[in-house]
Motif scaffolding. Sequence first.
Motif, PDB file in Angstrom:
ATOM      1  N   LEU A  57      -5.943  40.303 -31.091  1.00 26.59           N
ATOM      2  CA  LEU A  57      -5.733  40.350 -32.545  1.00 26.59           C
ATOM      3  C   LEU A  57      -7.055  40.117 -33.274  1.00 26.59           C
ATOM      4  N   ILE A  58      -7.279  40.958 -34.299  1.00 28.33           N
ATOM      5  CA  ILE A  58      -8.481  40.789 -35.113  1.00 28.33           C
ATOM      6  C   ILE A  58      -8.032  40.575 -36.556  1.00 28.33           C
ATOM      7  N   ILE A  59      -8.459  39.468 -37.146  1.00 27.94           N
ATOM      8  CA  ILE A  59      -8.130  39.220 -38.552  1.00 27.94           C
ATOM      9  C   ILE A  59      -9.424  39.339 -39.354  1.00 27.94           C
ATOM     10  N   ASN A  60      -9.428  40.282 -40.285  1.00 28.80           N
ATOM     11  CA  ASN A  60     -10.598  40.442 -41.151  1.00 28.80           C
ATOM     12  C   ASN A  60     -10.443  39.467 -42.308  1.00 28.80           C
ATOM     13  N   LYS A  61     -11.182  38.368 -42.250  1.00 30.11           N
ATOM     14  CA  LYS A  61     -11.047  37.307 -43.254  1.00 30.11           C
ATOM     15  C   LYS A  61     -11.543  37.769 -44.627  1.00 30.11           C
ATOM     16  N   THR A  62     -12.412  38.765 -44.618  1.00 30.83           N
ATOM     17  CA  THR A  62     -12.964  39.249 -45.885  1.00 30.83           C
ATOM     18  C   THR A  62     -11.957  40.117 -46.632  1.00 30.83           C
ATOM     19  N   THR A  63     -11.256  40.978 -45.885  1.00 36.80           N
ATOM     20  CA  THR A  63     -10.316  41.895 -46.547  1.00 36.80           C
ATOM     21  C   THR A  63      -8.867  41.461 -46.378  1.00 36.80           C
ATOM     22  N   GLY A  64      -8.630  40.563 -45.434  1.00 33.88           N
ATOM     23  CA  GLY A  64      -7.264  40.121 -45.173  1.00 33.88           C
ATOM     24  C   GLY A  64      -6.515  41.019 -44.200  1.00 33.88           C
ATOM     25  N   GLU A  65      -7.138  42.124 -43.802  1.00 31.70           N
ATOM     26  CA  GLU A  65      -6.448  43.067 -42.915  1.00 31.70           C
ATOM     27  C   GLU A  65      -6.362  42.519 -41.486  1.00 31.70           C
ATOM     28  N   GLU A  66      -5.225  42.776 -40.845  1.00 34.33           N
ATOM     29  CA  GLU A  66      -5.078  42.410 -39.431  1.00 34.33           C
ATOM     30  C   GLU A  66      -5.067  43.688 -38.605  1.00 34.33           C
ATOM     31  N   VAL A  67      -5.825  43.692 -37.517  1.00 37.15           N
ATOM     32  CA  VAL A  67      -5.915  44.871 -36.668  1.00 37.15           C
ATOM     33  C   VAL A  67      -5.559  44.476 -35.240  1.00 37.15           C
ATOM     34  N   LYS A  68      -4.774  45.330 -34.588  1.00 34.56           N
ATOM     35  CA  LYS A  68      -4.368  45.021 -33.216  1.00 34.56           C
ATOM     36  C   LYS A  68      -5.277  45.768 -32.240  1.00 34.56           C
ATOM     37  N   GLY A  69      -5.904  45.015 -31.369  1.00 34.57           N
ATOM     38  CA  GLY A  69      -6.686  45.621 -30.297  1.00 34.57           C
ATOM     39  C   GLY A  69      -5.955  45.450 -28.980  1.00 34.57           C
ATOM     40  N   GLU A  70      -6.615  45.760 -27.876  1.00 34.07           N
ATOM     41  CA  GLU A  70      -6.001  45.519 -26.567  1.00 34.07           C
ATOM     42  C   GLU A  70      -6.284  44.079 -26.182  1.00 34.07           C
ATOM     43  N   ASN A  71      -5.242  43.374 -25.740  1.00 34.65           N
ATOM     44  CA  ASN A  71      -5.494  41.991 -25.350  1.00 34.65           C
ATOM     45  C   ASN A  71      -6.321  41.945 -24.067  1.00 34.65           C
ATOM     46  N   ILE A  72      -7.089  40.886 -23.928  1.00 26.32           N
ATOM     47  CA  ILE A  72      -7.914  40.728 -22.726  1.00 26.32           C
ATOM     48  C   ILE A  72      -7.029  40.129 -21.642  1.00 26.32           C
ATOM     49  N   SER A  73      -6.968  40.809 -20.490  1.00 27.37           N
ATOM     50  CA  SER A  73      -6.027  40.413 -19.436  1.00 27.37           C
ATOM     51  C   SER A  73      -6.379  39.037 -18.876  1.00 27.37           C
ATOM     52  N   ASP A  74      -5.391  38.409 -18.252  1.00 27.11           N
ATOM     53  CA  ASP A  74      -5.628  37.085 -17.657  1.00 27.11           C
ATOM     54  C   ASP A  74      -6.732  37.154 -16.608  1.00 27.11           C
TER      55      ASP A  74
END
Lengths: 413, 161
Positions: free
Chosen positions: B128-145
């Motif tokens: 998960l990426i949260i852009n604190k400047t714009t408030g937008e949340e973007v979903k990336g690929e999670n990093i595997s265990d």
Amino acid sequence: MHAIEKILAKKAGVERVRAGEIVNCSIDFVEINDLYLQTIYSFWEMGGKKVYDKDKIAFVFDHYSPAPTIKTAQIHKEMRAFAKEQGLTHHFDINKGVCHQVMPEAGLIYPGMIIVATDSHTTTHGAFGAFGTGVGATDMASILIRGKLWFRVPEIIKIEINGIPSENVYAKDVILYILGRVKADGAVYKAIEFCGDYVENLGVSERMTICNMAVEMGAKTAYMVPNQAVIDYINARTDKDYEILETDADYIYDEHLVFNVDGLRPQLAAPHSVDNNISVQEGFGVKIDQAYIGSCTGGRVEDIEAAWKVLKDKKVHPDVRLVIIPASDEVQLSIIEKGYMRDLINAGATFNAPRCGPCLGTHAGLIADDEVCITSTNRNFPGRMGSNKASIYLASPMTVATSALYGYITEPK
Amino acid sequence: MKNIITGRAFVYGNNIDTDQIYPGRYLELVDPNEIKAHCLEGVDESFSKEVGFNDIVVAGTNFGCGSSREHAAIALISSDVGVVLADSFARIFFRNATNLALPLMICKGISKKVNAGDILEVHLKEGLIINKTTGEEVKGENISDFIFNILEQGGIKKLFK
């Protein structure tokens, strides 16, 4: 299974592998070039004492050969000392040439093997039916200790090339054309098999050029079914028993791309990306400052012969520097015997000792701000051959030589 | 290795190759402190002066293509880059970075959704990426265990022993 999968399965000691699976394979040969002193440091840091097999490891001094600075002399010194101390059987010092050329020449490359090197262009060895791939220093250190490396079994793209291109068109033109369509990220994490009647009829040198540039599409490895020219080349250099593994008829490729190169004319990669493909006609007239023929992509006897055909009894344009670097000592001796070197020097070429040379911007013919270089090498990234503000065009050796003759980008006649 | 990394974004395009990340003319250097002075010099000459702890490199497709030079990963790590976000990564770079514990997150279209200087909060395990400047949340690929374990151990060198 595909031949590539059969190689991985055999080296992992399992019956079958399938795409996406992680396998731990024993490595038949590893090569470390002189950019990677870090490999030795990592080897010690990771608890290494003795290398896994002194017959299966070689250093090749090619990127910094002969040492252009005190720092690189120190790199060579430390690597040489490690090779001696570990008693490595094979060693290629500054007198030999580019790793991907000297290893096949020394009979170290054969079908069905896994060759791992600290160099992205290790895909070259697919020309011999080998599984070749590049790694960094830390992966390499782990192989030096254990003789194994994990791989994700790749999906495989079949690139079928058929047809007969125009005269003066070489494998380099064909691969630049294909790169323009598959693009620089078209095969990331995948393998590429090259086949088709065009490929079947190629000699060893041009097959190496095509597999060499597979990595420019992001490929993990390249593969060609060895033809008679390859088998003759290998048999003349090694008495090793090898097996040519065949792809099963029911193997399903990830993609099957077909290219018809009938009538294809000479090609370029224009600045600043390997997939920025245009024809030489489209690039016609661009004024050049330097022309370079050399490297693991375009520094073999056939490449220098192509330049010789263009330039014998002629003169390089006075505003152009033509730098030629044979890919190995064997190549250099051959072009001396054939008289190419004499004729090219008379034409105004500057020769350097066998090595990578300016291909990667370390030394031996770098380019300045706003200069333009046309080159038989493999990458035209910004700053690759010197200044970030310079421009690089990739082309076949014959197009490079023709452009050197006229002083601007020109299609061979 | 912290799961949440917060830093300023440095945004670049597609096919940022290893010559742009670490130009060939500096390959003779072996000391990370010297190497970091040339990080991303081929694409952004001011990067090494401006980058700060846990800052975030954002790029398009095929980040790290080209050479197998580990200097590219070493340059980013010794510059204290917290994570690299890109549409895709080249294979050898991916291995090198993971081996040395530099987190990479695949996130389609990220370079178009972030502006240089935005403050990003990246949740590695969740992708998960949260852009604190714009408030937008973007979903990336999670990093595997599997990869997170390597990162958490500080790279494969320690795991190897």
